[in-house]
Design an enzyme around this catalytic site. Structure first.
Site: not given
Length: 260
Positions: A13, A121, A9, A88, A6-7, A184, A11, A97
């Site tokens: 795995k 992400s 953005n 789509y 599983d490539a 902050t 990592r 994914d």
């Protein structure tokens, strides 16, 4: 033995069919080479989900040929897998994914409505109705992405206190008890949490409308799953929630069987 990759953005795995697994940063090609070199002589088939583009895919293809003597099989979005009809018009523009997440959801929820939430992400949501029709989805910045954007634009982000508050996965430390921050760092954390919680509240409401009030199974994956899980359970304690931290790898196992 089959190797699943599983490539993503951030990592990459991987998992062997016997359960051995590993993870490297997606931009750490040498780390990937070292990991895969240990599997030489064991791997007989490679099945990949990649969102990293052709340059990465070609390097992975060369690496698999060199180490395993076999080309990798890259998952592609297709009509009709488990009767799923993607929303789509151009299938090549739907993230593979996300499509594999729908495949996993359909294989487990069967004829129930499904909502697949990816908390990485990016924060992604995809809806699948009882007839396996993909009703579309949402894509928004993930928790760490929003925090990083704030960190890059305001002066305090370079302060020692702020940097210490950043955890290794990019997320900030948990907020204080009050809903509003008194520093902050706490303000950023509380603000991002409020944004994500509002997003998820809309997901639940809109999914209910799209599904005509029928109950749905929620599948949750991604590095920020614990944070998002807590929010979902707070918003609806009765939500049927399935934690699927390795949803893409699990779906690749299914997909590899169809490729055989």
């Amino acid at each position: 033995m089959k190797l699943y990759v599983d490539a993503g953005n951030t990592r990459t795995k991987w998992r062997l069919a016997d359960g051995r697994e590993g993870v490297v940063a997606s931009d750490d090609i040498s780390g990937m080479e070292r990991s895969f070199a240990l599997l030489a002589g064991v791997v007989t088939g490679v099945f990949v989900c990649s969102v990293l583009g052709e340059a990465f895919n070609r390097r992975l293809e060369a690496l698999c040929g060199q180490l395993f003597g076999v080309p990798p099989h890259f998952a592609r979005v297709k009509q009709g897998v488990l009767d799923i009809v993607p929303a789509y018009e151009r299938l090549d523009t739907l993230g593979v994914d996300r499509w594999l997440g729908l495949v996993f959801a359909r294989s487990h929820a069967k004829s129930q409505c499904s909502v697949v939430v990816g908390a990485g992400s990016a924060l992604t949501v995809d809806l699948l109705d009882a007839q396996a029709c993909h009703l579309g989805g949402w894509i928004a910045p993930g928790c760490a992405s929003v925090e990083a954007a704030l960190g890059g634009k305001v002066q305090f982000a370079r302060s020692e206190a702020y940097l210490k508050a950043l955890q290794s996965d990019g997320a900030l430390t948990p907020p204080q008890t009050s809903a509003f921050g008194s520093s902050t760092v706490a303000c950023v954390q509380a603000g991002v949490d409020a944004m994500i919680r509002g997003f998820l509240q809309q997901v639940i409401a809109c999914a209910g409308t799209e599904f005509g009030g029928r109950e749905a199974v929620y599948f949750l994956a991604g590095g920020d799953s614990p944070r998002v899980e807590a929010m979902l359970r707070e918003l609806d304690p009765n939500l049927e929630l399935v934690l699927s931290p390795a949803i893409v790898l699990d779906a690749l196992v299914l997909w590899s069987e169809w490729c055989a």
